[in-house]
Design an enzyme around this catalytic site. Structure first.
Site, PDB file in Angstrom:
ATOM      1  N   LYS A  37     -28.128 -23.253 -11.524  1.00 25.19           N
ATOM      2  CA  LYS A  37     -26.811 -23.409 -12.155  1.00 25.19           C
ATOM      3  C   LYS A  37     -26.814 -22.782 -13.553  1.00 25.19           C
ATOM      4  CE  LYS A  37     -28.255 -27.964 -13.744  1.00 25.19           C
ATOM      5  NZ  LYS A  37     -28.285 -29.392 -13.412  1.00 25.19           N
ATOM      6  N   ARG A 135     -22.111 -40.966 -12.762  1.00 22.91           N
ATOM      7  CA  ARG A 135     -21.401 -39.685 -12.810  1.00 22.91           C
ATOM      8  C   ARG A 135     -20.856 -39.449 -11.392  1.00 22.91           C
ATOM      9  NH1 ARG A 135     -24.466 -34.269 -14.978  1.00 22.91           N
ATOM     10  NH2 ARG A 135     -25.508 -34.553 -12.987  1.00 22.91           N
ATOM     11  N   TYR A 265     -24.362 -18.665 -46.767  1.00 24.74           N
ATOM     12  CA  TYR A 265     -23.229 -19.601 -46.858  1.00 24.74           C
ATOM     13  C   TYR A 265     -23.676 -20.979 -47.321  1.00 24.74           C
ATOM     14  CZ  TYR A 265     -20.563 -16.307 -43.947  1.00 24.74           C
ATOM     15  OH  TYR A 265     -19.924 -15.211 -43.440  1.00 24.74           O
ATOM     16  N   MET A 313     -23.384 -16.089 -38.082  1.00 31.87           N
ATOM     17  CA  MET A 313     -23.061 -15.700 -36.707  1.00 31.87           C
ATOM     18  C   MET A 313     -23.909 -14.523 -36.214  1.00 31.87           C
ATOM     19  SD  MET A 313     -19.342 -14.779 -35.085  1.00 31.87           S
ATOM     20  CE  MET A 313     -18.543 -16.285 -35.564  1.00 31.87           C
TER      21      MET A 313
HETATM   22  C1  LIG Z   1     -29.531 -29.769 -13.005  1.00 32.35           C
HETATM   23  C2  LIG Z   1     -29.776 -30.680 -11.907  1.00 32.35           C
HETATM   24  C3  LIG Z   1     -31.053 -30.721 -11.307  1.00 32.35           C
HETATM   25  C4  LIG Z   1     -32.243 -29.933 -11.818  1.00 32.35           C
HETATM   26  O1  LIG Z   1     -32.835 -30.603 -12.881  1.00 32.35           O
HETATM   27  P1  LIG Z   1     -34.050 -29.979 -13.685  1.00 32.35           P
HETATM   28  O2  LIG Z   1     -34.368 -30.983 -14.720  1.00 32.35           O
HETATM   29  O3  LIG Z   1     -33.571 -28.694 -14.262  1.00 32.35           O
HETATM   30  O4  LIG Z   1     -35.159 -29.761 -12.723  1.00 32.35           O
HETATM   31  C5  LIG Z   1     -31.206 -31.539 -10.197  1.00 32.35           C
HETATM   32  N1  LIG Z   1     -30.174 -32.290  -9.736  1.00 32.35           N
HETATM   33  C6  LIG Z   1     -28.960 -32.269 -10.295  1.00 32.35           C
HETATM   34  C7  LIG Z   1     -27.863 -33.130  -9.726  1.00 32.35           C
HETATM   35  C8  LIG Z   1     -28.709 -31.480 -11.404  1.00 32.35           C
HETATM   36  O5  LIG Z   1     -27.505 -31.490 -11.981  1.00 32.35           O
END
Ligand SMILES: *Cc1c(COP(=O)(O)O)cnc(C)c1O
Length: 377
Positions: A37, A135, A265, A313
């Site tokens: 992801k 969640r 800054y 930036m």
């Molecule tokens: C991101 C995610 C993972 C992977 O977790 P890692 O700590 O990157 O191995 C597994 N399950 C779900 C539901 C996730 O959102």
């Protein structure tokens, strides 16, 4: 790296080696779900997923339909699990792209059943169970009701079940989550299950499953395959995985400034001696977290130089007063990675930036080209 101001180097041989190490340490019948992801945690989904395909993963997991599409364009046939909930307007992608959704509620059962009817196709799903994450997923005490609905929906095939840990470092709470999940698996699942049915909960930081003769038969691994080491409580914390990504920029300018001059800054740093200040070609518009100002450091020729003043930036200042006089513009500056045996781990830059390593990976912007080392071992 001619023509580049800052870049992330992605070593695909290391990705492959990490995957091999992980696979060798989980039971051989386990399915490996590779989580890619958020553009493969900033590493770039296409090159990494394609190398992972060649190196032996069983499924891919992504956050949403758009990411799933990127993998599907690389090849049909790979099972793709969508971890996040689908918007109704995205439902058709399930049949068009042949995806597996994580299902949480009755409304989704009805939607997917209707889609299956329209498309005359069975839809495979994994049931997500909320055992304490709060969640996604059906609350564990209500899972059997939803399982009944799934069973009576002929267009839907239950192909797997999963849960997700909220606080892997908390053994007691994780044990409670595991117990709740196992109760469902041992007493609520319909029979017979398809032969490729998978049961998964563990990710990089919660691989307790390895110590037990458990009901699980798959893992969902993201971070660990990219060489981001999990916390010490993970069953795989001892694995010698290597970071796949390093981040570099170049020294663009250096100049001498008198003592008592304030820098950048907000004037957060004042020179206490006559100094030589280097300006490097990256800021928070690339990957360097704002909070790294006056905290982190950068490597040139293997020596560490402190970042001084606020990160901006596009540019960041480093103190080169003690650097060799022949240090010249264009030198490679490393903020994550290794130079001549000296290292700045991702974890260190993240700590100085008051963030977590994976947030930092996700904050490497589009301006930073990803350069792939494709050589095989
Ligand atoms: C991101 C995610 C993972 C992977 O977790 P890692 O700590 O990157 O191995 C597994 N399950 C779900 C539901 C996730 O959102």
């Amino acid at each position: 790296m001619k023509g580049m101001r800052s870049w992330a180097e992605i070593d695909l041989a290391k990705l492959e080696r990490n995957l091999r190490l992980i696979r060798e340490s989980i039971p051989s019948h386990f399915k490996y779900i590779s989580v890619v992801k958020a553009d493969a945690y900033g590493h770039g989904i296409l090159p990494t997923a394609s190398r992972l395909m060649q190196s032996g993963v069983d499924l891919f997991a992504v956050a949403n339909v758009k990411e799933a599409n990127e993998i599907r364009e690389m090849g049909s046939g790979w099972p793709i699990l969508v971890l996040g909930p689908l918007l109704e307007e995205e439902d058709e992608a399930l049949t068009d792209l042949d995806l597996i959704p994580s299902l949480s509620c009755l409304e989704e059962v009805k939607r997917f059943q209707a889609l299956s009817k329209t498309k005359q196709r069975k839809i495979k799903v994994h049931l997500k169970v909320d055992t304490g994450m709060g969640r996604m997923g059906v609350w564990w005490e209500k899972a059997s009701d939803l399982l009944r609905e799934i069973k009576s929906s002929k267009g839907i095939e239950l192909n797997g079940i999963l849960t997700h840990f909220a606080e892997p470092a908390n053994e007691e709470f994780s044990r409670l989550q595991r117990d709740r999940f196992e109760q469902i698996i041992t007493s609520k699942l319909p029979t017979p299950l398809p032969s490729d049915f998978i049961i998964h909960a563990d990710n990089s930081s919660s691989l307790k499953v390895l110590e037990e003769n458990s009901v699980f038969n798959a893992v969902r691994i993201g971070l660990l395959q990219f060489g981001v080491t999990p916390p010490t409580h993970s069953a795989l914390a001892h694995l010698k995985v290597e970071p796949v990504l390093s981040f570099h920029t170049k020294l663009a300018l250096s100049k001498d400034l008198p003592a008592q001059t304030s820098l950048s800054y907000g004037r957060l740093h004042t020179l206490d001696r006559d100094s030589r200040i280097g300006i490097i070609s990256a800021g928070y518009g690339d990957a360097i977290p704002l909070h790294c100002g006056n905290q982190a450091s950068a490597l040139i020729r293997g020596t560490s130089y402190p970042i001084v003043g606020r990160v901006t930036m596009d540019q960041t200042l480093i103190d080169l007063t003690d650097a060799p006089p022949d240090l010249s513009n264009g030198e490679v500056v490393t903020l994550i990675g290794e130079q001549n045996g000296n290292k700045i781990p991702l974890e260190t830059l993240a700590l100085h930036g008051k963030t977590i390593p994976w947030e930092l990976l996700c904050s490497i912007t589009k301006r930073v080209p990803r350069i792939y080392l494709t050589k095989r071992e």
